[in-house]
Structures are given as structure tokens and as C-alpha cells.
Design an enzyme around this catalytic site. Structure first.
Site, short mmCIF file in Angstrom:
data_model
loop_
_atom_site.label_atom_id
_atom_site.label_comp_id
_atom_site.label_asym_id
_atom_site.label_seq_id
_atom_site.Cartn_x
_atom_site.Cartn_y
_atom_site.Cartn_z
N CYS A 1 0.84 -1.20 0.00
CA CYS A 1 0.00 0.00 0.00
C CYS A 1 0.88 1.25 0.00
CB CYS A 1 -0.97 -0.04 1.17
SG CYS A 1 -2.40 1.06 0.97
N GLU B 1 -0.83 -8.82 4.84
CA GLU B 1 -0.65 -8.94 6.29
C GLU B 1 -1.98 -8.90 7.04
OE1 GLU B 1 -0.85 -4.47 5.86
OE2 GLU B 1 -0.40 -6.24 4.63
N HIS C 1 -3.41 -5.76 0.97
CA HIS C 1 -2.73 -5.98 2.25
C HIS C 1 -2.68 -7.47 2.63
CE1 HIS C 1 -2.40 -1.81 3.88
NE2 HIS C 1 -3.40 -1.59 3.04
#
Length: 231
Positions: free
Chosen positions: A86, A198, A196
Site C-alpha cells: 500500500c 498482512e 494488504h
């Protein structure tokens, strides 16, 4: 394998990245402040999402001048594994470590939801645990995730197999050229992506498809350092 999670003023996904490394591959990981001048101890570098320096001027435009980015460039040249997520992707493009640029979403709205991604290149260090063409579920959260490059750069990306992820099917939440969601450098050791991973490492989060990005990088590092690891 030892990881650095870079922290800029305004980073807000640094803890997510740190916890993802801990929970998925259990490798040593440190927070590293933007003033750092030495990353030689690290094998993998994560440049997290957020709003570095408040996104003043342009996303990533100030962060690219942080002391630590000189070390990130050295690490990239040394073949170390670098993942920008990002805002981290925006920083890597601003720093010239990845081609293209990220501009305002075509609808001029912040988009925050899960998004299907196509794995375009599974021969990359960050994607070797996926299948070619696999559709995975990864969340996005950005206002300036519209990937742009000129026609010549796009042709080069395709020729060198540098497109790592595309938004799948009919989805293109931000208007990106060729539906690009993630790219690599020519060597393949630097990857940037707007979604994302994660935030998708456990089913409790809605998806665990992001987990394999972290197991992929550990697998690639072990293959690269097989003799040292096994010895």
C-alpha cells in the site's frame, strides 16, 4: 531469516506486518525507524502501509528521502527481499525502486474491502507458494491505489513478467492500468502491491490467503541460502 519492518511517521500497518511475520513464519523481526542508516543485519525488508509523513505533497513523496531509503536501495541492489504494501508500494515507486506510479482512485473515493486477486507470476520469491492463475482473497484500503504507467513501461512489465498480481475477473476497484495490483523489479526481489496480505493471514480476519506470501519469502530465502541454513 531476519526481517525489518520500517516505521515512518504516519505508518499504521507496521504492527500488522510485524505480527504477520511472527504468526506465519516465526522468524526474528524488528521495527526499524526511518532514521536508520544500516539494514545490513536484515534479509527481508517490509515497507508497510499507512500515511507516511501525512501523505503531504503526494503519497510516498517525502518518505523516499528518509535516511533508511538509502539503505533499502542498497539492500535491493544486494538482492535482498523487499516488499512494499500500500503506502509502502507508493514509497518504492517514488524512490525509483519500482516502475510506474500510484495516483488517485478513479472514483476519487477511499476503497476498503476484500478484493479477488489473480496470481499472474508465481515464480517470484513472494508468490512461489501460490499456483499460477490462482484467485486469492486479499483486502484493500487506499485512496491512491490507481496504478499508472505509460504504454512502453507496460509492454516492458509484460515482457519481463514483472506483473505479479492483477485484480481478478471484472474487478478493478481503483482504475489501475491493465488491472495491475502488484509489480516487481526486473530482478524479482523487490515487490510492491496495493492489497494488504498482512491483513489476510488468519481465517478470523476473513481470509488466510496472505499467509502464503510470508511462507513464500521464507522458502525463497532458504533456497537461496540452503547451504548456510542446513549447515
Amino acid at each position: 531469516m531476519k526481517f525489518a519492518v520500517l516505521v515512518f511517521p504516519g505508518s499504521n500497518c507496521d504492527i500488522d506486518c510485524y505480527k504477520a511475520v511472527e504468526s506465519t513464519i516465526g522468524q526474528p523481526v524488528d521495527y526499524v525507524w526511518h532514521t536508520a542508516t544500516d539494514l545490513s543485519a536484515y534479509d527481508g525488508i517490509l515497507v508497510p502501509g499507512g500515511f507516511s509523513y501525512g501523505d503531504y505533497l503526494r503519497c510516498g513523496a517525502i518518505a523516499r528521502f528518509a535516511n533508511v531509503m538509502n539503505e533499502v536501495k542498497k539492500a535491493a541492489e544486494q538482492g535482498k527481499f523487499i516488499l512494499g504494501i500500500c503506502n509502502g508500494f507508493q514509497i518504492l515507486t517514488e524512490a525509483g525502486l519500482l516502475p510506474g506510479a500510484l495516483i488517485r482512485n478513479n472514483g476519487l473515493k477511499f476503497r476498503c474491502h476484500n478484493t479477488p486477486l489473480e496470481v499472474v507470476n508465481n515464480a517470484n520469491p513472494f508468490t512461489n507458494q501460490f499456483s499460477q492463475g490462482e484467485i486469492i482473497d486479499i483486502p484493500i484500503a487506499h485512496g491512491e491505489g490507481n496504478y499508472y504507467c505509460d504504454d512502453a513501461t507496460l509492454a516492458e512489465l509484460k515482457a519481463n513478467n514483472q506483473i505479479v498480481f492483477r485484480y481478478a475477473g471484472d474487478t478493478n476497484p481503483n482504475g489501475s492500468v491493465d488491472k495491475i495490483a502488484g509489480v516487481s523489479n526486473k530482478a524479482g526481489n523487490v515487490v510492491g502491491m496495493m492489497p494488504h496480505p498482512e491483513r489476510a493471514v488468519d481465517q478470523l480476519l476473513g481470509s488466510e490467503d496472505g499467509k502464503r506470501m510470508f511462507t513464500s519469502i521464507l522458502n525463497a530465502w532458504r533456497e537461496q541460502h540452503g547451504a548456510a541454513v542446513n549447515g
